[in-house]
Design a protein around this motif. Sequence first.
Motif, PDB file in Angstrom:
ATOM      1  N   TYR A 144      -8.962   9.335   2.218  1.00  0.00           N
ATOM      2  CA  TYR A 144      -8.275   9.320   1.316  1.00  0.00           C
ATOM      3  C   TYR A 144      -9.890   9.446   0.106  1.00  0.00           C
ATOM      4  CZ  TYR A 144      -4.933  10.328  -2.768  1.00  0.00           C
ATOM      5  OH  TYR A 144      -4.203  10.646  -3.946  1.00  0.00           O
ATOM      6  N   VAL A 145     -10.131   8.567  -0.020  1.00  0.00           N
ATOM      7  CA  VAL A 145     -11.090   9.149  -1.631  1.00  0.00           C
ATOM      8  C   VAL A 145     -12.113   9.621  -1.322  1.00  0.00           C
ATOM      9  CG1 VAL A 145     -12.694   7.099  -2.986  1.00  0.00           C
ATOM     10  CG2 VAL A 145     -10.523   6.258  -2.560  1.00  0.00           C
ATOM     11  N   ARG A 146     -12.652   9.556   0.128  1.00  0.00           N
ATOM     12  CA  ARG A 146     -13.641  11.027   0.457  1.00  0.00           C
ATOM     13  C   ARG A 146     -13.288  12.076  -0.382  1.00  0.00           C
ATOM     14  NH1 ARG A 146     -15.348  14.030   4.655  1.00  0.00           N
ATOM     15  NH2 ARG A 146     -18.308  13.830   4.313  1.00  0.00           N
ATOM     16  N   SER A 147     -11.993  11.971   0.854  1.00  0.00           N
ATOM     17  CA  SER A 147     -11.631  13.390   0.484  1.00  0.00           C
ATOM     18  C   SER A 147     -11.484  13.894  -0.843  1.00  0.00           C
ATOM     19  CB  SER A 147      -9.816  13.708   1.098  1.00  0.00           C
ATOM     20  OG  SER A 147      -9.034  13.175   0.451  1.00  0.00           O
ATOM     21  N   GLN A 148     -11.475  12.852  -1.835  1.00  0.00           N
ATOM     22  CA  GLN A 148     -10.835  13.499  -3.393  1.00  0.00           C
ATOM     23  C   GLN A 148     -12.536  13.728  -3.478  1.00  0.00           C
ATOM     24  OE1 GLN A 148      -7.915  14.026  -4.061  1.00  0.00           O
ATOM     25  NE2 GLN A 148      -6.906  12.356  -2.748  1.00  0.00           N
ATOM     26  N   THR A 149     -13.085  12.517  -3.388  1.00  0.00           N
ATOM     27  CA  THR A 149     -14.569  12.721  -4.113  1.00  0.00           C
ATOM     28  C   THR A 149     -14.890  14.594  -3.526  1.00  0.00           C
ATOM     29  OG1 THR A 149     -14.716  10.523  -4.426  1.00  0.00           O
ATOM     30  CG2 THR A 149     -16.732  12.040  -4.274  1.00  0.00           C
ATOM     31  N   VAL A 150     -14.902  14.205  -2.604  1.00  0.00           N
ATOM     32  CA  VAL A 150     -15.221  16.107  -1.242  1.00  0.00           C
ATOM     33  C   VAL A 150     -14.910  16.946  -2.435  1.00  0.00           C
ATOM     34  CG1 VAL A 150     -15.769  17.389  -0.115  1.00  0.00           C
ATOM     35  CG2 VAL A 150     -16.266  14.841   0.293  1.00  0.00           C
ATOM     36  N   GLN A 161       0.644  -0.864  -0.064  1.00  0.00           N
ATOM     37  CA  GLN A 161       0.093  -0.030   0.248  1.00  0.00           C
ATOM     38  C   GLN A 161       0.521   1.345   0.085  1.00  0.00           C
ATOM     39  OE1 GLN A 161      -2.422  -0.860  -0.883  1.00  0.00           O
ATOM     40  NE2 GLN A 161      -2.229  -2.766  -0.411  1.00  0.00           N
ATOM     41  N   SER A 162       2.234   1.062   0.231  1.00  0.00           N
ATOM     42  CA  SER A 162       2.881   2.248   0.009  1.00  0.00           C
ATOM     43  C   SER A 162       2.527   2.957  -1.143  1.00  0.00           C
ATOM     44  CB  SER A 162       4.532   2.090   0.500  1.00  0.00           C
ATOM     45  OG  SER A 162       4.780   0.744  -0.496  1.00  0.00           O
ATOM     46  N   THR A 163       2.394   2.177  -2.426  1.00  0.00           N
ATOM     47  CA  THR A 163       2.681   2.941  -4.005  1.00  0.00           C
ATOM     48  C   THR A 163       1.420   3.878  -3.403  1.00  0.00           C
ATOM     49  OG1 THR A 163       1.998   2.243  -5.772  1.00  0.00           O
ATOM     50  CG2 THR A 163       0.127   1.023  -4.466  1.00  0.00           C
ATOM     51  N   ILE A 164       0.613   3.955  -2.762  1.00  0.00           N
ATOM     52  CA  ILE A 164      -0.431   4.910  -2.506  1.00  0.00           C
ATOM     53  C   ILE A 164       0.470   6.707  -1.741  1.00  0.00           C
ATOM     54  CG2 ILE A 164      -2.302   6.444  -1.147  1.00  0.00           C
ATOM     55  CD1 ILE A 164      -2.982   3.395  -3.046  1.00  0.00           C
ATOM     56  N   LEU A 165       1.534   6.415  -1.454  1.00  0.00           N
ATOM     57  CA  LEU A 165       2.131   7.248  -1.265  1.00  0.00           C
ATOM     58  C   LEU A 165       3.568   7.558  -2.724  1.00  0.00           C
ATOM     59  CD1 LEU A 165       3.612   6.024   2.489  1.00  0.00           C
ATOM     60  CD2 LEU A 165       1.963   7.372   1.675  1.00  0.00           C
ATOM     61  N   ALA A 166       3.779   6.433  -2.990  1.00  0.00           N
ATOM     62  CA  ALA A 166       4.524   6.321  -3.755  1.00  0.00           C
ATOM     63  C   ALA A 166       3.850   7.321  -5.135  1.00  0.00           C
ATOM     64  CB  ALA A 166       5.463   4.514  -4.234  1.00  0.00           C
ATOM     65  N   ALA A 202      -7.165   7.905  -6.774  1.00  0.00           N
ATOM     66  CA  ALA A 202      -8.021   7.471  -6.094  1.00  0.00           C
ATOM     67  C   ALA A 202      -8.000   6.110  -6.711  1.00  0.00           C
ATOM     68  CB  ALA A 202      -9.242   8.580  -6.525  1.00  0.00           C
ATOM     69  N   VAL A 203      -8.180   5.992  -7.840  1.00  0.00           N
ATOM     70  CA  VAL A 203      -7.821   4.697  -8.545  1.00  0.00           C
ATOM     71  C   VAL A 203      -7.062   3.859  -7.656  1.00  0.00           C
ATOM     72  CG1 VAL A 203      -7.434   3.372 -10.092  1.00  0.00           C
ATOM     73  CG2 VAL A 203      -9.258   5.616 -10.628  1.00  0.00           C
ATOM     74  N   ASP A 204      -5.631   4.390  -7.906  1.00  0.00           N
ATOM     75  CA  ASP A 204      -4.780   3.605  -7.234  1.00  0.00           C
ATOM     76  C   ASP A 204      -4.611   3.533  -5.883  1.00  0.00           C
ATOM     77  OD1 ASP A 204      -3.297   3.859  -9.658  1.00  0.00           O
ATOM     78  OD2 ASP A 204      -1.814   5.309  -9.360  1.00  0.00           O
ATOM     79  N   ALA A 205      -5.573   3.857  -5.484  1.00  0.00           N
ATOM     80  CA  ALA A 205      -6.143   4.136  -3.941  1.00  0.00           C
ATOM     81  C   ALA A 205      -7.030   2.847  -3.442  1.00  0.00           C
ATOM     82  CB  ALA A 205      -6.385   5.285  -3.042  1.00  0.00           C
ATOM     83  N   THR A 206      -7.021   2.757  -4.331  1.00  0.00           N
ATOM     84  CA  THR A 206      -8.472   1.027  -3.938  1.00  0.00           C
ATOM     85  C   THR A 206      -7.657   0.355  -3.922  1.00  0.00           C
ATOM     86  OG1 THR A 206      -8.602   1.200  -6.292  1.00  0.00           O
ATOM     87  CG2 THR A 206     -10.291   2.537  -5.177  1.00  0.00           C
ATOM     88  N   GLN A 207      -6.266   0.320  -4.355  1.00  0.00           N
ATOM     89  CA  GLN A 207      -5.622  -0.783  -4.242  1.00  0.00           C
ATOM     90  C   GLN A 207      -5.614  -1.247  -2.505  1.00  0.00           C
ATOM     91  OE1 GLN A 207      -5.539  -2.674  -7.061  1.00  0.00           O
ATOM     92  NE2 GLN A 207      -6.896  -1.194  -7.762  1.00  0.00           N
TER      93      GLN A 207
END
Length: 314
Positions: A305-311, A106-111, A262-267
Amino acid sequence: MTRLILLGVLSAFFFSGTFVLNRAMSLQGGSWVWTASLRYFYMLILLAGWLVLAGRTRVLKGVVAAFCRNWCFWTVAGGIGFGVFYALLSFSASFAPGWVVATTWQSTILATPVVLLLFGKKVPRRGIFFTLLIFLGIVLVTVEQATSASLKEVLLGVLPVLGAAFAYPIGNQLLWEVRHGSNPLLPRIRDPVLDDSLGRVLIMVLGSLPFWILLILVTRPAAPSTGQLINTATVAVFSGVIATSLFFKARHLAKTPFELSAVDATQSTEVLFSLVGEIVLLHGSLPGVAGAEGIVLSVVGLALYVRSQTVGEG
């Protein structure tokens, strides 16, 4: 945005099979080189065969032609995004349980934001705090792993995954850039065959083949067992074909850096799927307090994270 998230989570479900089956093959003594490379040889056969059986030879011919026109670029993009990424991920399975690898992944979210910055993109700042929650979750999982393994095993089980976390978004972004971007250092490829999700996966698979051939020649692994042949074929179908096609489709539909992130974060949901799969299929044990807290933080960080992007997009 909702459609992108659903596609991403569904791809994560199929991706999670990678962590569970790779760990199973490692416990059975299979070489990580075959675990990694066979997946992509199978994918080449499966994708090409499917396109022929479906009467879509036009796509197959188009992919080969597009690859030949820019073979150097596709070898780099596929070698990094599919080759380096999966070689490191498979190597780590020899030293850490699947759910640990999945959580560290999940560090890919940071990457991803770092990679986007390297490509000159603006990245959303609203989700920085939530990505830090995900990172803290990874730290807790690593700490728990350290209590039951040597320092060498911890490092070999975690550091390669961190490298893979950067390699995957770099490869994906290279593909996105030549189709949507205008980077002067990269070719502009507006080939219609890249509008097809299977076409995009297949051309990246072709690009990764030189990497796999070189890796096999250098490491000279022992011949794979029958079980490893079967398991890698399963991974190729679930993760390589189904999951990758869904993930690429979601990224293809994304039009802004916010949506890409957001797509990458779903992982992150791979963590839960991998944990359940390892317990059910490999009779793995439940994580301890630190590991459980790490998983919770990672998943909650994803949701926020996803919620923050959606809002923010609204």
